[in-house]
Design a protein around this motif. Sequence first.
Motif, PDB file in Angstrom:
ATOM      1  N   VAL A 200       0.834  -1.201   0.000  1.00 61.53           N
ATOM      2  CA  VAL A 200       0.000   0.000   0.000  1.00 61.53           C
ATOM      3  C   VAL A 200       0.869   1.252   0.000  1.00 61.53           C
ATOM      4  CG1 VAL A 200      -1.658   1.333   1.379  1.00 61.53           C
ATOM      5  CG2 VAL A 200      -2.011  -1.111   1.028  1.00 61.53           C
ATOM      6  N   GLN A 201       1.934   1.228   0.777  1.00 61.68           N
ATOM      7  CA  GLN A 201       2.832   2.384   0.805  1.00 61.68           C
ATOM      8  C   GLN A 201       3.465   2.619  -0.570  1.00 61.68           C
ATOM      9  OE1 GLN A 201       5.085   1.006   4.205  1.00 61.68           O
ATOM     10  NE2 GLN A 201       4.081   2.476   5.557  1.00 61.68           N
ATOM     11  N   MET A 202       3.808   1.541  -1.279  1.00 57.67           N
ATOM     12  CA  MET A 202       4.343   1.684  -2.633  1.00 57.67           C
ATOM     13  C   MET A 202       3.271   2.237  -3.571  1.00 57.67           C
ATOM     14  SD  MET A 202       7.057  -1.500  -3.072  1.00 57.67           S
ATOM     15  CE  MET A 202       6.069  -2.245  -4.267  1.00 57.67           C
ATOM     16  N   ALA A 203       2.032   1.763  -3.424  1.00 62.96           N
ATOM     17  CA  ALA A 203       0.943   2.261  -4.274  1.00 62.96           C
ATOM     18  C   ALA A 203       0.710   3.747  -4.035  1.00 62.96           C
ATOM     19  CB  ALA A 203      -0.338   1.472  -4.001  1.00 62.96           C
ATOM     20  N   LEU A 204       0.780   4.168  -2.775  1.00 58.89           N
ATOM     21  CA  LEU A 204       0.610   5.591  -2.465  1.00 58.89           C
ATOM     22  C   LEU A 204       1.744   6.421  -3.066  1.00 58.89           C
ATOM     23  CD1 LEU A 204      -0.669   5.354   1.211  1.00 58.89           C
ATOM     24  CD2 LEU A 204      -1.915   6.352  -0.728  1.00 58.89           C
ATOM     25  N   ALA A 205       2.952   5.886  -3.040  1.00 63.45           N
ATOM     26  CA  ALA A 205       4.089   6.594  -3.627  1.00 63.45           C
ATOM     27  C   ALA A 205       3.914   6.726  -5.138  1.00 63.45           C
ATOM     28  CB  ALA A 205       5.394   5.869  -3.301  1.00 63.45           C
ATOM     29  N   VAL A 206       3.415   5.681  -5.770  1.00 67.21           N
ATOM     30  CA  VAL A 206       3.167   5.718  -7.215  1.00 67.21           C
ATOM     31  C   VAL A 206       2.091   6.759  -7.522  1.00 67.21           C
ATOM     32  CG1 VAL A 206       2.173   4.393  -9.144  1.00 67.21           C
ATOM     33  CG2 VAL A 206       3.931   3.364  -7.684  1.00 67.21           C
ATOM     34  N   GLN A 207       1.020   6.761  -6.736  1.00 72.98           N
ATOM     35  CA  GLN A 207      -0.053   7.742  -6.940  1.00 72.98           C
ATOM     36  C   GLN A 207       0.451   9.167  -6.715  1.00 72.98           C
ATOM     37  OE1 GLN A 207      -3.281   6.502  -4.368  1.00 72.98           O
ATOM     38  NE2 GLN A 207      -4.310   5.465  -6.062  1.00 72.98           N
ATOM     39  N   ALA A 208       1.348   9.353  -5.759  1.00 73.06           N
ATOM     40  CA  ALA A 208       1.869  10.682  -5.459  1.00 73.06           C
ATOM     41  C   ALA A 208       2.636  11.260  -6.653  1.00 73.06           C
ATOM     42  CB  ALA A 208       2.773  10.644  -4.227  1.00 73.06           C
ATOM     43  N   ARG A 209       3.150  10.361  -7.486  1.00 70.74           N
ATOM     44  CA  ARG A 209       3.861  10.804  -8.686  1.00 70.74           C
ATOM     45  C   ARG A 209       2.922  10.965  -9.882  1.00 70.74           C
ATOM     46  NH1 ARG A 209       7.303   6.226  -8.214  1.00 70.74           N
ATOM     47  NH2 ARG A 209       8.177   6.416  -6.164  1.00 70.74           N
ATOM     48  N   GLY A 210       1.616  10.808  -9.626  1.00 74.94           N
ATOM     49  CA  GLY A 210       0.640  11.011 -10.691  1.00 74.94           C
ATOM     50  C   GLY A 210       0.360   9.787 -11.538  1.00 74.94           C
ATOM     51  N   HIS A 211       0.795   8.630 -11.094  1.00 70.94           N
ATOM     52  CA  HIS A 211       0.566   7.399 -11.852  1.00 70.94           C
ATOM     53  C   HIS A 211      -0.593   6.603 -11.235  1.00 70.94           C
ATOM     54  CE1 HIS A 211       4.243   8.057 -14.124  1.00 70.94           C
ATOM     55  NE2 HIS A 211       4.870   8.300 -12.966  1.00 70.94           N
ATOM     56  N   ILE A 212      -1.054   5.625 -11.967  1.00 75.60           N
ATOM     57  CA  ILE A 212      -2.138   4.757 -11.471  1.00 75.60           C
ATOM     58  C   ILE A 212      -1.513   3.558 -10.777  1.00 75.60           C
ATOM     59  CG2 ILE A 212      -4.060   3.276 -12.151  1.00 75.60           C
ATOM     60  CD1 ILE A 212      -4.517   5.182 -14.511  1.00 75.60           C
ATOM     61  N   ALA A 213      -2.015   3.241  -9.599  1.00 66.93           N
ATOM     62  CA  ALA A 213      -1.523   2.083  -8.847  1.00 66.93           C
ATOM     63  C   ALA A 213      -2.651   1.071  -8.725  1.00 66.93           C
ATOM     64  CB  ALA A 213      -1.062   2.512  -7.462  1.00 66.93           C
ATOM     65  N   MET A 214      -2.323  -0.185  -8.870  1.00 69.94           N
ATOM     66  CA  MET A 214      -3.298  -1.263  -8.716  1.00 69.94           C
ATOM     67  C   MET A 214      -2.845  -2.160  -7.575  1.00 69.94           C
ATOM     68  SD  MET A 214      -5.571  -0.787 -11.056  1.00 69.94           S
ATOM     69  CE  MET A 214      -6.410  -2.325 -11.288  1.00 69.94           C
ATOM     70  N   PHE A 215      -3.803  -2.591  -6.767  1.00 71.71           N
ATOM     71  CA  PHE A 215      -3.482  -3.453  -5.645  1.00 71.71           C
ATOM     72  C   PHE A 215      -3.648  -4.904  -6.064  1.00 71.71           C
ATOM     73  CE2 PHE A 215      -4.556  -5.840  -1.807  1.00 71.71           C
ATOM     74  CZ  PHE A 215      -3.487  -5.509  -1.013  1.00 71.71           C
ATOM     75  N   SER A 216      -2.674  -5.724  -5.745  1.00 73.75           N
ATOM     76  CA  SER A 216      -2.766  -7.151  -6.075  1.00 73.75           C
ATOM     77  C   SER A 216      -2.502  -7.984  -4.835  1.00 73.75           C
ATOM     78  CB  SER A 216      -1.772  -7.510  -7.176  1.00 73.75           C
ATOM     79  OG  SER A 216      -0.450  -7.242  -6.739  1.00 73.75           O
ATOM     80  N   GLY A 217      -3.134  -7.602  -3.742  1.00 74.75           N
ATOM     81  CA  GLY A 217      -2.903  -8.272  -2.466  1.00 74.75           C
ATOM     82  C   GLY A 217      -3.550  -9.639  -2.379  1.00 74.75           C
ATOM     83  N   ARG A 218      -3.086 -10.404  -1.431  1.00 74.47           N
ATOM     84  CA  ARG A 218      -3.646 -11.727  -1.173  1.00 74.47           C
ATOM     85  C   ARG A 218      -4.952 -11.597  -0.426  1.00 74.47           C
ATOM     86  NH1 ARG A 218       1.688 -13.440   1.587  1.00 74.47           N
ATOM     87  NH2 ARG A 218       0.481 -12.634   3.289  1.00 74.47           N
ATOM     88  N   GLU A 219      -5.721 -12.637  -0.477  1.00 80.46           N
ATOM     89  CA  GLU A 219      -6.949 -12.715   0.312  1.00 80.46           C
ATOM     90  C   GLU A 219      -6.572 -13.067   1.745  1.00 80.46           C
ATOM     91  OE1 GLU A 219      -9.590 -11.508  -2.318  1.00 80.46           O
ATOM     92  OE2 GLU A 219     -10.258 -12.319  -0.415  1.00 80.46           O
ATOM     93  N   VAL A 220      -7.321 -12.521   2.681  1.00 79.64           N
ATOM     94  CA  VAL A 220      -7.182 -12.915   4.075  1.00 79.64           C
ATOM     95  C   VAL A 220      -8.039 -14.151   4.256  1.00 79.64           C
ATOM     96  CG1 VAL A 220      -7.687 -12.265   6.448  1.00 79.64           C
ATOM     97  CG2 VAL A 220      -6.813 -10.571   4.853  1.00 79.64           C
TER      98      VAL A 220
END
Length: 183
Positions: A155-175
């Motif tokens: 999530v922190q990486m996705a936020l960093a990507v978004q902060a640079r104006g790019h689109i971030a997609m989450f591909s996390g595991r299921e709980v």
Amino acid sequence: EAIRPEANRFPVVDEAAARAAGLNDTGMATLRRYEAAATAGDVDMQYRLGCSDEMIGIGPATTWLRIAAEGGHAKAQYNLACAYKSGEGAPVDYKESARWNRAAAEQGHTEAQCNLGLSYCKGQGVAQSYADAKGWLEKAAAQGDELAAHELGKVQMALAVQARGHIAMFSGREVATGLEKNR
């Protein structure tokens, strides 16, 4: 505070069904004592009935779980959220799952905090928000939840990507979700 709903709202196990499932006289007497305590507003007993193997096999376990959840029992809220996510004992409904995870998470339930964070990552039952996901995953990770700590990094990486104006997609595991995680 324990709720005291109307008497007709409380489920009662059919004795014939209970006996067919193997409950003897002692088991029936115990079950009736539990039902009496739960009907009187004992949320711990409502939760216990909602998670007991006997009730899951012969009776309305999810109804007792809902009553305990409505009474503020965090474990019941979490397990009800799991039921809504998995479809075990309730229809699949991500919005309801997120609602009950939030109720448990706000009381400090670690797994509910992690699940709610992942719901925000994926936009399941809530508006997708990495910022909200980060907050809930941080709370769960601070309590030692390893999955939350792992997913928090993503999530922190996705936020960093978004902060640079790019689109971030989450591909996390299921709980792992299910009523078997009664803690």
